[in-house]
Write an enzyme that holds these catalytic residues in place. Sequence first.
Site, PDB file in Angstrom:
ATOM      1  N   LYS A  57     -11.543 -13.459 -25.835  1.00  0.00           N
ATOM      2  CA  LYS A  57     -12.058 -13.735 -24.874  1.00  0.00           C
ATOM      3  C   LYS A  57     -12.523 -15.211 -25.345  1.00  0.00           C
ATOM      4  O   LYS A  57     -11.699 -16.883 -24.673  1.00  0.00           O
ATOM      5  CB  LYS A  57     -13.409 -13.224 -24.969  1.00  0.00           C
ATOM      6  CG  LYS A  57     -14.631 -14.254 -24.559  1.00  0.00           C
ATOM      7  CD  LYS A  57     -16.164 -13.333 -23.850  1.00  0.00           C
ATOM      8  CE  LYS A  57     -17.008 -13.841 -23.878  1.00  0.00           C
ATOM      9  NZ  LYS A  57     -18.830 -13.329 -24.188  1.00  0.00           N
TER      10      LYS A  57
ATOM     11  N   GLU B 286      -7.055 -11.597 -35.620  1.00  0.00           N
ATOM     12  CA  GLU B 286      -6.044 -10.715 -35.123  1.00  0.00           C
ATOM     13  C   GLU B 286      -5.279 -10.721 -34.218  1.00  0.00           C
ATOM     14  O   GLU B 286      -3.816 -10.446 -34.946  1.00  0.00           O
ATOM     15  CB  GLU B 286      -6.659  -9.246 -34.986  1.00  0.00           C
ATOM     16  CG  GLU B 286      -7.809  -8.516 -36.361  1.00  0.00           C
ATOM     17  CD  GLU B 286      -8.836  -9.447 -36.578  1.00  0.00           C
ATOM     18  OE1 GLU B 286      -8.832 -10.174 -36.683  1.00  0.00           O
ATOM     19  OE2 GLU B 286     -10.234  -8.710 -37.474  1.00  0.00           O
TER      20      GLU B 286
ATOM     21  N   GLY C 206     -17.481  -9.172 -24.539  1.00  0.00           N
ATOM     22  CA  GLY C 206     -16.565  -8.572 -25.271  1.00  0.00           C
ATOM     23  C   GLY C 206     -16.081  -7.350 -24.780  1.00  0.00           C
ATOM     24  O   GLY C 206     -15.793  -7.035 -23.242  1.00  0.00           O
ATOM     25  N   ARG C 207     -17.533  -6.821 -25.041  1.00  0.00           N
ATOM     26  CA  ARG C 207     -17.268  -5.020 -24.898  1.00  0.00           C
ATOM     27  C   ARG C 207     -17.887  -4.304 -23.453  1.00  0.00           C
ATOM     28  O   ARG C 207     -18.023  -3.857 -22.890  1.00  0.00           O
ATOM     29  CB  ARG C 207     -18.187  -4.736 -25.427  1.00  0.00           C
ATOM     30  CG  ARG C 207     -19.920  -5.146 -25.932  1.00  0.00           C
ATOM     31  CD  ARG C 207     -20.650  -4.420 -27.189  1.00  0.00           C
ATOM     32  NE  ARG C 207     -21.307  -5.312 -26.974  1.00  0.00           N
ATOM     33  CZ  ARG C 207     -21.882  -6.854 -27.802  1.00  0.00           C
ATOM     34  NH1 ARG C 207     -21.001  -7.395 -28.182  1.00  0.00           N
ATOM     35  NH2 ARG C 207     -23.605  -6.851 -27.294  1.00  0.00           N
TER      36      ARG C 207
ATOM     37  N   GLU D 244     -22.540  -1.772 -31.117  1.00  0.00           N
ATOM     38  CA  GLU D 244     -22.648  -4.042 -31.183  1.00  0.00           C
ATOM     39  C   GLU D 244     -23.374  -4.184 -30.818  1.00  0.00           C
ATOM     40  O   GLU D 244     -24.140  -5.329 -30.283  1.00  0.00           O
ATOM     41  CB  GLU D 244     -20.794  -3.800 -30.362  1.00  0.00           C
ATOM     42  CG  GLU D 244     -21.209  -5.807 -31.128  1.00  0.00           C
ATOM     43  CD  GLU D 244     -19.420  -6.195 -31.141  1.00  0.00           C
ATOM     44  OE1 GLU D 244     -18.456  -6.220 -32.118  1.00  0.00           O
ATOM     45  OE2 GLU D 244     -18.566  -6.441 -29.127  1.00  0.00           O
TER      46      GLU D 244
ATOM     47  N   HIS E 277     -13.702  22.939 -34.049  1.00  0.00           N
ATOM     48  CA  HIS E 277     -13.480  23.396 -34.692  1.00  0.00           C
ATOM     49  C   HIS E 277     -13.193  22.888 -36.370  1.00  0.00           C
ATOM     50  O   HIS E 277     -12.598  22.366 -37.085  1.00  0.00           O
ATOM     51  CB  HIS E 277     -12.159  24.019 -34.828  1.00  0.00           C
ATOM     52  CG  HIS E 277     -11.476  24.853 -33.540  1.00  0.00           C
ATOM     53  ND1 HIS E 277     -12.340  25.781 -34.005  1.00  0.00           N
ATOM     54  CD2 HIS E 277     -12.060  24.953 -31.916  1.00  0.00           C
ATOM     55  CE1 HIS E 277     -11.303  27.317 -32.967  1.00  0.00           C
ATOM     56  NE2 HIS E 277     -11.592  26.359 -31.552  1.00  0.00           N
TER      57      HIS E 277
ATOM     58  N   LYS F  95     -16.055 -12.435 -40.853  1.00  0.00           N
ATOM     59  CA  LYS F  95     -15.217 -13.197 -40.258  1.00  0.00           C
ATOM     60  C   LYS F  95     -14.976 -14.348 -41.479  1.00  0.00           C
ATOM     61  O   LYS F  95     -14.073 -15.116 -41.443  1.00  0.00           O
ATOM     62  CB  LYS F  95     -15.318 -13.237 -38.837  1.00  0.00           C
ATOM     63  CG  LYS F  95     -15.091 -12.617 -37.904  1.00  0.00           C
ATOM     64  CD  LYS F  95     -14.975 -12.973 -36.295  1.00  0.00           C
ATOM     65  CE  LYS F  95     -14.982 -12.359 -35.424  1.00  0.00           C
ATOM     66  NZ  LYS F  95     -15.051 -12.971 -34.129  1.00  0.00           N
TER      67      LYS F  95
END
Length: 557
Positions: A206, A212, A268-269, A354, A385, A513
């Site tokens: 965005k 990254e 973004g999400r 978030e 399990h 950041k």
Amino acid sequence: MSDLTSSGAWTSLAAHRDVLGEQKISDLFQSEPDRATRMWIENKGLALDYSKNRASAETMRLLFALARARKLEEWRDRMFEGEPINGTEHRAVLHSALRAGSDQIIKIDGDNIMELVTAELDRMKNFVHAVHEGRWRGYSGKPIDTIVNIGIGGSHLGPQAAMEALSAHAVPGIRTHFVSNVDAHDMAPVLAGIDPETVLFVIASKTFTTQETMTNAMTARRWLVAKMGGDEGAVAHHFVALSTNARAVADFGIDSRNVFHFWDWVGGRYSLWSAIGLSLALGIGWENFSQMLAGGRAMDRHFQAAPLERNMPVVMGLLGLWYSNFMGAETYAVLPYDQRLDRFVDHLQQLDMESNGKRVNREGAPVDYTTGPVIWGRTGTNGQHAFYQLIHQGTRLIPADFIAILKADHDHLDHHRILLSNVLAQTEALMIGKSTDKVLADLLAQGLSKEEAALLAPHKSFPGNIPTNSLLLDRLDPFHFGQLLALYEHKVFVQGVIWNINSFDQWGVELGKVLAKTTLADLSGTGPITGHDPSTNHLAMIMRQALDGAAVDKKGG
Ligand SMILES: O=P(O)(O)OC[C@H]1O[C@H](O)[C@H](O)[C@@H](O)[C@@H]1O
């Protein structure tokens, strides 16, 4: 006390909690025999059974009253109408517009944004077709058969989760990879396994500033150019970008014709429905991507039109809040009984945590109640399990959503029968438990002595009364996946409104950041490292020695 915790609706719920106490869900089925049908909501092939909750008819009445007192319907309408409800960023919140359909008119500051949305969707569609039909070609003239999505957070989790969920609908002959971590153990094996002549790198960001993603994109670019004999001209044939930041994309060197846009009113999400969905659309085809949008739209309409009492996201949001604020639940589990939904939980984690991991309200005052829970989970039956032990017999209350798919996309009906039987067995066992008396009787019947049985019985008894929702999807296809995702988006919204927090900013990720810039400079420098606390200075020195290839002196640092 805050407006919320001093409100009549809230204090009534607190008083009701004390009366309801430890009342068993199984007893509620005796006193409210119509629960299974009354506490059931269905919308176009997605159904919610919420009868196995620690909530009576009276609980629900009080929760709906709370929602009304917090003006949930007004907030919902304000979101859909494009008001700037993301207050700290002065932005509208309109991911719903991305799936609204071209016949809608939605305005921001007087401009109909649906024209932009429709035009961009058309560009995406044309591009997807051009790739699939072999009209878009790589630098050496070969058609594209491999998509590598490079993005992180909202520009990664949604597309990856959806691609995996909809793997039965994958376009034959197209492979998709998703690279997110700056750890090159993520990128390196992907590069090692792909053909530079037939790959398309989709750089999804965005902001187009995320460290990254930019690092991974540069690495991919260097790799491609090197493979193409150093010819920079290859980039235009193998890179596209998805971003709101056209300038930064141009600076990176991606041709403006290869940029797909979205807008600051898409969080973004919440961006899978936008250009950020391009890798997915390439992976499953345009028709399927459109079906996913249609599923999201169907859930939007349900959320907008159904009365609160029959409204799936509202009910799920309120029940989650009931456990979190009134029963001390700190976490919430999502347990999909479909292997293809394993990564969906990762996406929900970002979506919810978030959005609602906030400690001040919209006005900036500290809240005096808990907000978003820890969201976690994994597919059943694998989870059974691994961690279900704690849900069944641990000391914490962990409410859970069980997600089951009625019709599988394989022919192994015997497997599917076993899988679904486990959904039933677990939700039933969590609710009913097994009393110590019953365990004792069973042990005695098996021939154990009284002493042996008494010793063993506490270990083998289950308190039960653990609440679950059961979500049933007719099939895990694009439409129903779209519905499911939008359901959770709106659940998060409902809770955020009641908590009076801004679910659409994410300042909490900023500090790390910013600090990473300083620590990167330290690791790249030469002199002593002194600018941090002693622990960080020491650790940084060790890491720098390792990075520099020097002998590491862990003691001295
Ligand atoms: O899409 P981008 O701008 O690269 O952002 C990627 C992600 O990183 C940020 O730190 C945010 O926490 C996320 O909400 C966002 O989705």
